[in-house]
Scaffold this motif. Structure first.
Motif, PDB file in Angstrom:
ATOM      1  N   GLY A  96       5.079   6.357  -4.306  1.00 26.18           N
ATOM      2  CA  GLY A  96       5.792   6.256  -5.533  1.00 26.18           C
ATOM      3  C   GLY A  96       7.276   5.397  -5.129  1.00 26.18           C
ATOM      4  O   GLY A  96       8.463   6.238  -6.201  1.00 26.18           O
ATOM      5  N   ILE A  97       7.175   3.931  -4.217  1.00 22.76           N
ATOM      6  CA  ILE A  97       8.332   4.630  -3.649  1.00 22.76           C
ATOM      7  C   ILE A  97       8.612   2.526  -3.948  1.00 22.76           C
ATOM      8  O   ILE A  97       7.614   2.385  -3.963  1.00 22.76           O
ATOM      9  N   GLU A  98       9.952   2.739  -3.549  1.00 18.63           N
ATOM     10  CA  GLU A  98      10.391   0.412  -3.376  1.00 18.63           C
ATOM     11  C   GLU A  98      10.778   0.245  -1.787  1.00 18.63           C
ATOM     12  O   GLU A  98      12.580   1.129  -1.948  1.00 18.63           O
ATOM     13  N   ILE A  99       9.960  -0.385  -1.570  1.00 18.70           N
ATOM     14  CA  ILE A  99      11.044  -1.342  -0.725  1.00 18.70           C
ATOM     15  C   ILE A  99      10.831  -2.596   0.337  1.00 18.70           C
ATOM     16  O   ILE A  99      10.854  -2.808  -0.157  1.00 18.70           O
ATOM     17  N   GLN A 100      12.408  -1.909   0.544  1.00 21.25           N
ATOM     18  CA  GLN A 100      13.235  -3.526  -0.238  1.00 21.25           C
ATOM     19  C   GLN A 100      13.028  -4.290   1.338  1.00 21.25           C
ATOM     20  O   GLN A 100      13.839  -4.194   1.978  1.00 21.25           O
ATOM     21  N   ASP A 142       0.520  -1.465   0.184  1.00 26.87           N
ATOM     22  CA  ASP A 142       0.142   0.129  -0.380  1.00 26.87           C
ATOM     23  C   ASP A 142       1.009   0.820   0.485  1.00 26.87           C
ATOM     24  O   ASP A 142       0.572   2.108  -0.496  1.00 26.87           O
ATOM     25  N   LEU A 143       1.309   1.493   0.740  1.00 29.97           N
ATOM     26  CA  LEU A 143       2.848   2.399   0.918  1.00 29.97           C
ATOM     27  C   LEU A 143       3.781   2.565  -0.441  1.00 29.97           C
ATOM     28  O   LEU A 143       3.392   3.246  -0.834  1.00 29.97           O
ATOM     29  N   GLU A 144       4.098   1.480  -0.748  1.00 29.47           N
ATOM     30  CA  GLU A 144       4.668   1.877  -2.339  1.00 29.47           C
ATOM     31  C   GLU A 144       4.058   2.492  -3.365  1.00 29.47           C
ATOM     32  O   GLU A 144       4.225   3.201  -4.042  1.00 29.47           O
ATOM     33  N   GLU A 145       2.805   1.862  -3.502  1.00 29.47           N
ATOM     34  CA  GLU A 145       1.908   2.495  -4.354  1.00 29.47           C
ATOM     35  C   GLU A 145       1.548   3.911  -4.315  1.00 29.47           C
ATOM     36  O   GLU A 145       1.090   4.404  -4.949  1.00 29.47           O
ATOM     37  N   MET A 147       8.350   2.470  11.032  1.00 29.69           N
ATOM     38  CA  MET A 147       7.660   2.911   8.981  1.00 29.69           C
ATOM     39  C   MET A 147       7.933   3.483   8.240  1.00 29.69           C
ATOM     40  O   MET A 147       8.206   4.185   7.317  1.00 29.69           O
ATOM     41  N   VAL A 148       7.224   5.149   9.441  1.00 30.22           N
ATOM     42  CA  VAL A 148       6.922   6.387   8.601  1.00 30.22           C
ATOM     43  C   VAL A 148       8.589   6.880   8.744  1.00 30.22           C
ATOM     44  O   VAL A 148       8.958   7.552   7.800  1.00 30.22           O
ATOM     45  N   GLU A 149       9.935   6.395   9.313  1.00 34.08           N
ATOM     46  CA  GLU A 149      11.049   7.371   8.591  1.00 34.08           C
ATOM     47  C   GLU A 149      11.858   6.352   7.834  1.00 34.08           C
ATOM     48  O   GLU A 149      12.143   6.755   7.165  1.00 34.08           O
ATOM     49  N   ALA A 150      11.069   5.131   7.942  1.00 36.86           N
ATOM     50  CA  ALA A 150      12.314   4.245   6.150  1.00 36.86           C
ATOM     51  C   ALA A 150      11.454   4.771   4.618  1.00 36.86           C
ATOM     52  O   ALA A 150      11.936   4.834   3.968  1.00 36.86           O
ATOM     53  N   VAL A 151       9.787   5.094   5.384  1.00 38.93           N
ATOM     54  CA  VAL A 151       8.732   5.478   3.919  1.00 38.93           C
ATOM     55  C   VAL A 151       9.888   6.936   3.752  1.00 38.93           C
ATOM     56  O   VAL A 151      10.053   7.465   2.791  1.00 38.93           O
ATOM     57  N   ARG A 152      10.057   7.924   5.140  1.00 38.69           N
ATOM     58  CA  ARG A 152      10.154   9.647   4.745  1.00 38.69           C
ATOM     59  C   ARG A 152      11.555   9.489   4.051  1.00 38.69           C
ATOM     60  O   ARG A 152      12.036   9.862   3.125  1.00 38.69           O
ATOM     61  N   ALA A 153      12.188   8.815   4.234  1.00 38.28           N
ATOM     62  CA  ALA A 153      14.198   8.411   3.649  1.00 38.28           C
ATOM     63  C   ALA A 153      13.560   7.579   2.063  1.00 38.28           C
ATOM     64  O   ALA A 153      14.741   8.807   1.822  1.00 38.28           O
ATOM     65  N   LEU A 154      12.915   7.142   1.960  1.00 40.23           N
ATOM     66  CA  LEU A 154      12.418   6.552   0.518  1.00 40.23           C
ATOM     67  C   LEU A 154      11.944   7.933  -0.151  1.00 40.23           C
ATOM     68  O   LEU A 154      12.597   7.789  -1.267  1.00 40.23           O
ATOM     69  N   ILE A 155      10.861   8.794   0.810  1.00 41.12           N
ATOM     70  CA  ILE A 155      10.497   9.516  -0.404  1.00 41.12           C
ATOM     71  C   ILE A 155      11.993  10.730  -1.091  1.00 41.12           C
ATOM     72  O   ILE A 155      11.220  11.482  -1.913  1.00 41.12           O
TER      73      ILE A 155
END
Length: 84
Positions: free
Chosen positions: A52-56, A46-49, A72-80
């Motif tokens: 527009g990120i890819e979580i390994q 859901d977050l990737e979609e 989870m928030v920190e991981a997504v923020r770093a990828l964004i």
């Protein structure tokens, strides 16, 4: 007070959490919400979609690092940020 990204992620987590759990905040542990690997995988998709990120998530270490909603928030923020 959580920012917009944190609020969005909390909403996605709530959709997969055990409904008997009360309030969900940044320090809430994913396992306390009844979220295990299958639900975590669905949240990650859901977050990737949405962003527009890819979580390994193909290593044991990556899975073990996501213990709380804030992780989870920190991981997504770093990828964004990396994408920008």
């Amino acid at each position: 007070m959580a920012d917009k990204l944190a609020e969005d992620i909390i909403e996605k987590v709530k959709a997969h959490a055990d409904p008997s759990v009360g309030d969900i905040g940044p320090d809430t542990e994913l396992t306390a919400l009844g979220i295990h690997s299958l639900e975590l995988t669905e949240i990650i998709f859901d977050l990737e979609e949405a962003y527009g990120i890819e979580i390994q998530m193909n290593t044991v270490e990556a899975w073990s690092n996501l213990k709380t909603v804030q992780d989870m928030v920190e991981a997504v923020r770093a990828l964004i940020d990396k994408k920008a």
